[in-house]
Design a protein around this motif. Structure first.
Motif, PDB file in Angstrom:
ATOM      1  N   TYR A 344      45.722  68.032   4.855  1.00 41.97           N
ATOM      2  CA  TYR A 344      46.727  68.803   5.575  1.00 41.97           C
ATOM      3  C   TYR A 344      48.154  68.510   5.104  1.00 41.97           C
ATOM      4  CZ  TYR A 344      42.871  70.218   8.505  1.00 41.97           C
ATOM      5  OH  TYR A 344      41.677  70.744   8.933  1.00 41.97           O
ATOM      6  N   GLY A 345      48.358  67.329   4.523  1.00 40.22           N
ATOM      7  CA  GLY A 345      49.651  67.057   3.913  1.00 40.22           C
ATOM      8  C   GLY A 345      49.931  68.028   2.786  1.00 40.22           C
ATOM      9  N   LYS A 346      48.887  68.318   2.007  1.00 32.80           N
ATOM     10  CA  LYS A 346      49.021  69.279   0.911  1.00 32.80           C
ATOM     11  C   LYS A 346      49.150  70.698   1.452  1.00 32.80           C
ATOM     12  CE  LYS A 346      46.655  70.824  -3.303  1.00 32.80           C
ATOM     13  NZ  LYS A 346      45.450  70.645  -4.162  1.00 32.80           N
ATOM     14  N   ILE A 384      51.414  68.584  11.254  1.00 32.24           N
ATOM     15  CA  ILE A 384      52.353  69.681  11.537  1.00 32.24           C
ATOM     16  C   ILE A 384      53.576  69.167  12.288  1.00 32.24           C
ATOM     17  CG2 ILE A 384      52.662  71.818  12.850  1.00 32.24           C
ATOM     18  CD1 ILE A 384      49.697  72.440  12.249  1.00 32.24           C
ATOM     19  N   MET A 385      53.365  68.276  13.264  1.00 31.86           N
ATOM     20  CA  MET A 385      54.449  67.805  14.125  1.00 31.86           C
ATOM     21  C   MET A 385      55.204  66.609  13.552  1.00 31.86           C
ATOM     22  SD  MET A 385      54.267  70.000  16.489  1.00 31.86           S
ATOM     23  CE  MET A 385      55.473  69.297  17.636  1.00 31.86           C
ATOM     24  N   PHE A 396      48.480  61.344  17.184  1.00 27.72           N
ATOM     25  CA  PHE A 396      47.147  61.949  17.178  1.00 27.72           C
ATOM     26  C   PHE A 396      46.647  62.248  18.585  1.00 27.72           C
ATOM     27  CE2 PHE A 396      47.567  59.895  13.160  1.00 27.72           C
ATOM     28  CZ  PHE A 396      46.764  60.577  12.261  1.00 27.72           C
ATOM     29  N   ILE A 397      46.852  61.302  19.490  1.00 27.28           N
ATOM     30  CA  ILE A 397      46.329  61.451  20.849  1.00 27.28           C
ATOM     31  C   ILE A 397      47.373  61.017  21.858  1.00 27.28           C
ATOM     32  CG2 ILE A 397      43.840  61.304  20.465  1.00 27.28           C
ATOM     33  CD1 ILE A 397      43.997  58.342  20.623  1.00 27.28           C
TER      34      ILE A 397
END
Length: 455
Positions: A344-346, A384-385, A396-397
């Motif tokens: 997701y970084g990519k 994303i955040m 994460f949580i």
């Protein structure tokens, strides 16, 4: 090895029938002979015919070929997919052209040589297979489009629990045995199914997934077995079912524990007979699939409760694979997080994102009721955040999500039971057998209660 096709020969000359049957029988699974085309309709209702060798003339002294043309039109009106080879003692080029216009595939002139008959039928057989592959490809492309555009991730892990799954996959993939995959939602049952297919001898053919949990009663047969034009109001064309599309490859039936007893009976019939009957059709279609099924339900308990057929269980689980919950393989959480961070970084152009060991340790204390799927979604959200390069467990949580196993917030019996189960599972580091023993439950009872409480 014989070709998987049924050949029908229609000729009023018994010698022709005997000779053709003897020549073709070593090459094809089934060769049927008929002396009169008047039996055509009944034969086509009972048998799945692939190729017909049709005589042109049946009346004594007839040479026009009109009878052959009539029966050719009848065949094509009943089943346009059947390949027809016209057979006549009178070699007339104009007649051959007329036959081709009416839908014949090829033309034989009697008396034919053995090699000519074999070569002609083989050419038609190869053409038939090529056309079927094109049709299947078009239909499967529609069905598989959503799968091709979604990212399923990879099977990742070094824990003993997941290593056992990897080893079983390697052993079973080389066979054609039916496999039943058990596990909670989000554990990666579909990834296991795809891994089995990708390591099998069927890997070059289709992997077709069916989410049985999303099929309503009226759609079940049409989606799985197909339908013919006019079978019901919206059936505007013939449609292949998932079994036909997957033929030669693997069929993955997800959420098989959700289907009704009536549908279980129909599924059992297909698996036993290795053929499907399209809705609205009386002609069976042979299928060749490797079946992989999955469910998050306790199938054994369902059999005991008579909500799942025991004979169907025997059909679908030659081999059974249990995919561990994430809480049973907490040592893999760090590996999974790093994999998802890179992914997701990519995807979101966030560069190199990291998380240190102490924060991973905090993630390991969370129960992850949604398993790997929840961890993947949580990682995507965290990426994303994120505003920095190093993430914390709080990204994460939320604190409310973290399980507090020391102080129950309620004295409600079900709440207390839920917290007690969590404590037992945490105490034994995800080992459900030991946790069940501590609680005084059987493993299946513990599994059922964990499902009930969303653990």
């Amino acid at each position: 090895m014989k070709n998987k096709a049924t050949i029908l020969i229609i000729d009023d000359d018994e010698d022709v029938l005997i000779t053709a049957r003897m020549i073709l029988r070593p090459f094809y699974q089934k060769v049927i002979t008929e002396s009169s085309p008047k039996n055509l309709e009944s034969v086509l209702r009972k048998e799945h015919i692939d190729i017909i060798i049709l005589d042109m003339n049946y009346k004594v002294g007839a040479t026009t070929g009109n009878e052959g043309l009539y029966w050719l039109r009848q065949i094509k009106s009943i089943d346009p997919e059947i390949k027809v080879i016209m057979n006549t003692a009178y070699g007339d080029i104009q007649l051959a052209v007329e036959c081709m216009k009416e839908g014949a595939t090829d033309f034989l002139v009697k008396p034919w040589e053995k090699e000519k008959l074999i070569a002609t039928v083989n050419t038609v057989y190869q053409l038939m297979n090529s056309e079927k592959k094109v049709v299947r490809l078009k239909e499967s492309n529609k069905i598989l489009h959503s799968d091709l555009t979604s990212h399923l991730g990879e099977m990742i892990g070094e824990s003993e629990a997941i290593k056992e799954v990897f080893e079983t996959i390697r052993k079973v993939a080389a066979t054609d045995a039916n496999v039943l995959i058990l596990g909670e939602n989000g554990t990666g049952k579909e990834l296991v199914a795809r891994a089995i297919h990708d390591l099998s001898k069927r890997k070059s053919e289709e992997f077709v997934k069916v989410d049985l949990g999303s099929l309503t009663g009226s759609l079940f047969e049409s989606e799985l077995f197909g339908h013919v034009k006019g079978a019901f109001t919206d059936a505007k064309t013939d449609k292949s079912g998932r079994f036909e599309i997957a033929s030669g490859g693997s069929l993955f039936l997800d959420e098989i524990g959700n289907i009704s007893l009536a549908h279980q009976a129909k599924l059992l019939s297909v698996l036993q007979n290795r053929q499907v009957l399209r809705v609205g059709s009386s002609k069976p279609t042979p299928i060749d699939i490797r079946l992989i099924s999955a469910t998050n339900k306790d199938i054994s308990a369902m059999v005991n409760q008579e909500s799942f057929r025991e004979d169907l269980v025997y059909r679908i689980n030659t081999i059974e694979i249990s995919v561990p919950a994430l809480r049973e393989r907490k040592g893999d959480i760090g590996l999974l997080v790093k994999h998802f961070l890179a992914l997701y970084g990519k995807k979101y152009d966030k560069g190199s994102l990291t998380i240190n060991a102490s924060q991973v340790n905090k993630l390991e204390q969370y129960s992850w009721p949604g398993n790997v799927r929840e961890l993947q979604h949580a990682t995507e959200r965290a990426v994303i955040m994120s505003s920095g390069t190093e993430l914390s467990a709080d990204d994460f949580i939320t604190k409310k999500s973290l399980v507090n196993v020391s102080k129950p917030e309620s004295l409600n019996v079900e709440d207390v039971e839920r917290q007690t189960i969590i404590q037992a599972v945490e105490k034994h580091k995800g080992n459900l057998t030991k946790a069940a023993k501590t609680l005084g439950f059987g493993r299946s009872t513990l599994y059922r209660k964990m499902q009930k409480y969303g653990l």
